[in-house]
Motif scaffolding. Sequence first.
Motif, short mmCIF file in Angstrom:
data_model
loop_
_atom_site.label_atom_id
_atom_site.label_comp_id
_atom_site.label_asym_id
_atom_site.label_seq_id
_atom_site.Cartn_x
_atom_site.Cartn_y
_atom_site.Cartn_z
N LEU A 70 0.85 -1.19 0.00
CA LEU A 70 0.00 0.00 0.00
C LEU A 70 0.88 1.24 0.00
N TRP A 71 0.73 2.05 -1.03
CA TRP A 71 1.33 3.38 -1.07
C TRP A 71 0.22 4.36 -0.70
N VAL A 72 0.41 5.13 0.37
CA VAL A 72 -0.63 6.04 0.85
C VAL A 72 0.03 7.31 1.38
N LYS A 73 -0.61 8.42 1.13
CA LYS A 73 -0.07 9.69 1.61
C LYS A 73 0.25 9.59 3.10
N GLY A 74 1.47 9.97 3.46
CA GLY A 74 1.90 9.86 4.84
C GLY A 74 1.35 10.99 5.70
N SER A 75 1.71 10.97 6.96
CA SER A 75 1.24 11.97 7.90
C SER A 75 1.80 13.34 7.52
N GLY A 76 0.91 14.33 7.48
CA GLY A 76 1.32 15.68 7.11
C GLY A 76 1.45 15.82 5.60
N GLY A 77 1.85 16.99 5.15
CA GLY A 77 2.04 17.21 3.71
C GLY A 77 0.77 17.62 3.00
N ASP A 78 0.93 18.00 1.75
CA ASP A 78 -0.18 18.50 0.93
C ASP A 78 -0.15 17.79 -0.41
N LEU A 79 -1.32 17.35 -0.88
CA LEU A 79 -1.37 16.59 -2.12
C LEU A 79 -0.88 17.39 -3.32
N GLY A 80 -1.12 18.68 -3.31
CA GLY A 80 -0.72 19.48 -4.45
C GLY A 80 0.77 19.57 -4.65
N LYS A 83 5.76 14.87 -2.89
CA LYS A 83 6.71 14.13 -3.72
C LYS A 83 6.60 12.65 -3.35
N LEU A 84 7.33 11.81 -4.05
CA LEU A 84 7.26 10.37 -3.78
C LEU A 84 7.64 10.03 -2.34
N ASP A 85 8.55 10.82 -1.77
CA ASP A 85 8.95 10.52 -0.40
C ASP A 85 7.89 10.95 0.62
N GLY A 86 6.79 11.52 0.15
CA GLY A 86 5.69 11.88 1.04
C GLY A 86 4.71 10.75 1.28
N PHE A 87 4.92 9.61 0.60
CA PHE A 87 4.02 8.47 0.74
C PHE A 87 4.61 7.43 1.69
N SER A 88 3.76 6.90 2.55
CA SER A 88 4.12 5.74 3.36
C SER A 88 3.94 4.49 2.51
N THR A 89 4.71 3.46 2.80
CA THR A 89 4.55 2.17 2.12
C THR A 89 4.41 1.08 3.18
N LEU A 90 3.36 0.26 3.04
CA LEU A 90 3.08 -0.76 4.05
C LEU A 90 2.69 -2.07 3.36
N TYR A 91 3.14 -3.20 3.92
CA TYR A 91 2.77 -4.50 3.40
C TYR A 91 1.28 -4.75 3.65
N THR A 119 5.60 -1.49 7.92
CA THR A 119 6.35 -0.69 6.94
C THR A 119 7.08 -1.57 5.93
N ALA A 120 6.96 -1.17 4.66
CA ALA A 120 7.66 -1.86 3.58
C ALA A 120 8.93 -1.10 3.20
N ASN A 121 9.98 -1.83 2.97
CA ASN A 121 11.24 -1.28 2.44
C ASN A 121 11.83 -0.19 3.34
N LEU A 122 11.63 -0.31 4.65
CA LEU A 122 12.24 0.61 5.64
C LEU A 122 11.89 2.08 5.38
N ASN A 123 10.73 2.33 4.83
CA ASN A 123 10.33 3.69 4.50
C ASN A 123 10.18 4.52 5.78
N PRO A 124 10.90 5.64 5.91
CA PRO A 124 10.82 6.42 7.15
C PRO A 124 9.57 7.30 7.26
N ARG A 125 8.80 7.45 6.17
CA ARG A 125 7.61 8.31 6.22
C ARG A 125 6.56 7.69 7.14
N ALA A 126 6.16 8.45 8.17
CA ALA A 126 5.18 7.94 9.14
C ALA A 126 3.82 7.79 8.47
N ALA A 127 3.14 6.69 8.79
CA ALA A 127 1.80 6.45 8.25
C ALA A 127 0.78 7.30 8.99
#
Length: 702
Positions: A70-80, A83-91, A119-127
Amino acid sequence: MGAMSETKQREPIISRWDDQAAATLSEPELLLYRSNLLGSDLRITNFGGGNTSAKIDMLDPLSGEQVEVLWVKGSGGDLGSIKLDGFSTLYMDKLHALKGRYRGLELEDEMVGYLPHCTANLNPRAASIDTPLHAYIDRKHVDHMHPDSVIAIAACKNSKALTARIFKGELGWLPWQRPGYDLGLKLEAVSRENPQLKGIILEGHGLFSWGDTAKSCYETTLAIIKRAEDWLAQNIRQPVFGGRAADPLPAAERAALVSRLMPLLRGKISQDEYKLGHFDDSGAVLEFVCSADLKPLAALGTSCPDHFLRTKIRPLVLDFDPAAPDFDRLVAGLDPALADYRADYTAYYDRCKRATSPKVRDANPIIYLIPGVGMLSFAKDKATARIAGEFYVNAINVMRGANGVDSYVGLPEQEAFDIEYWLLEEAKLQRMPKPKGLAGRIALVTGGAGGIGQAVARQLLQEGACVMLTDIDPEALQGAAQELAKVAGKDNLATVRGNITSEEEVAQVLADTALRFGGIDLLVSNAGIASAAPLEDTTLEIWKRNQDILVTGYFLASRSAFQMMKQQRLGGSMVFVGSKNGLVASAGASAYCTAKAAEIHLARCIALEGAEHGIRVNVVNPDAVIRGSRIWDGKWKEERAASNKIGIDDIEEFYRKRSMLKLSVLPEDIAEAVYFFASDKAGKSTGNVLNVDAGNAAAFTR
C-alpha cells in the motif's frame, strides 16, 4: 486574490489527465501524478487535506518475491505539492494481519502503534491515521477528498436520502464516525458487499472514491464532484443565506477599517503567544457576512473535522453595522465579545473533557466575521492564519450548499471535542519543532532594497519573523523580493513602495503592514543616503536631503510604529541603522554626519518614552559596508576615493586596512547585530549603540 479565486470557482472541473505523460510513469509515479492533479484544485480538496493511495505489486527486497504494498499519503504534507517521499509504504498482508490485534472501538487508537510494524522497504515516512481507511477498501486505487460540494450534501440533515437521490445507487453512505481503525473496517465491508459502488460519502466529512487504475480513480473522483456541483447549482434556493441583510462597505473603507482594527485585536489575543493575522474580503466571504443567516449559521459551527481543526468549531461574529459604521463602538465591544467567547470555549471544554484529555488550549477565536467588511483569521504563523481562513471559506461554501437544499447540520459538540482534543492529534502537536526566536513577530524594514536592508530582512525571515519590505525604488524592491522569496516563502514576506519622507506614505506603509500581517513588533529604520562635500560646497538642497531622509524619515517611521506598538500593548523593538559618522565627525561630510548624529539622539529620546510601554530602541552603527551597497555604487564611492586620494577600485581594501581588526564589514554583519537588538536576547537593552565597524578607536562610545 478573492476575485481570482472566484474566477477559478466558475471554471468547470475537467480532467487534466495527460495520457502521453502518464504512459511514461511507473505505478508509484502515477499515484504521485494523480495526487498532484487532485491537490492543485482547492475545489477538490483543501490545503493539507485529503489522501490518495494505490495498492501496488512490488518485489520484496528481503524475499525477492512479488508482494502487495500500500502506497498512501503519509502523515502531514499536501497533495498538491507532495513528492514520492511523502508516501508511506506498508505490506498489505501485515495490514490484514492487524485485524487479529483489534480489541474494539474504545481501544482503536492503539492500532496506530502497530502501523510502523507494517512498513515496507524501511520507508521512514510515518503512516497517517487514515491508513486503514485506504488499506481495507477492496479496490486498487482510492481517493479521499474534501470537496465543498460533496461535504455540503454530507452536512445536510437528510444527507443519506440526498446521496441516494443524487447519485442513484452509485455511492454508498456511512454515518458520521471519527476517522480511525474501526471506520476502515466499515469501509471494507461496504466496498466488498456492494461491488457496484464507485465510492462512499461519509456524513459530515467527505468522499471516498476508487477505481481499478490511477486514471479511472481520478476521473471517477472528478465526475462525482461535478455531479454534486451541478445538482446543487440546479436545486439551491435563492437568495442564499436568507438573502442580503447589509451592503458591504466599499473596498477602500474595508481595508482602512481592518488596518486599524487588526493591531488592536492582535494585542488582545497575543498575551500568551504572538499571533499573526490574515484578512479576506472575497466574494464568498462578503456574501456570507452580509447575509441574514450569518449569526445563526455561524453559531452552528463547522461540520468537516478538517475545517474545525483549523478554525475551531465556530467563529466569533463581531457586532458591527455597516449601514452606520462606528469604529469606536466596534473596538469598545471587543473586550466583552472576547471574554464571552473564551468563557463559552472553556465551558465547552469542561462539558466535553474526558479523564485523559489534554489541558484546555488557547480559548481565543481563530476566525472573526465582521458584517459588511469580511473575515479575519489569527494563528501562530501567517501561513496557518491564511489557511485557517481558506478552510472557513470551505465551510461557508458547505453551508451555502447544505442550507440551500436542506438544513445544514454542524458536527455534534462531543464529536467535535473528541477530534480537537484527540490524544493522537495532541501527540502530533507535541512533535512540532520548537518555534524560532522571532516566530510570530512582524518586522518592517525601510530601505529594504539595499544591501543592508536585504541582509537584515533575510536574517529576520530565517529567525521566523514576517517582514514587510519598503523602499522608494520599486524596481529594486521587486528584485529584493525575488531574492528573499527563496528563503521566505509566499506568506512571510511582503513589499510596499514608500517614501519615508512623506507623512502620508509612511502612514500607509504601516497600514499596509497591519493589513497584511496584523500589526508590527519590529521596526528596522535603514533607509539611507550618503553625501560628501566641503562645507562651502554643501548646498541647502544637500543639507535638506540628508535631514529629510536620515532624520525626518526616521522620525516619521518610528512615530507611526510607536503608535501601533502602543495600541497592541505587546511591547516592541526599534533598531536604527546609524553610522560611525554619527559618533565621529568627518571633514567634508557635515550634512551626513550631522544627520546621523541626530538619528542616534532621536533613538535615545524614543527609548526614554518607549520604556514604560516595553518598546526598546537601539542603534547599530556600521562603517564602510561596501559590498552590496547601493550607496557605495554611486557618487559616494567616488567622493570617498577622492577624499582619501585613492582609486575607486581600492576603496574596500583601504577601509579594511584602516580598521583595527583589518576586516571588511559586510551586510550580514549588520544583520546579525540588528537581529540581536530585535530579539528577546536583548530584552534588557534599550538606548544602546552597537558599533559594527571592525574597530575604530575614534568611534568608541563613551
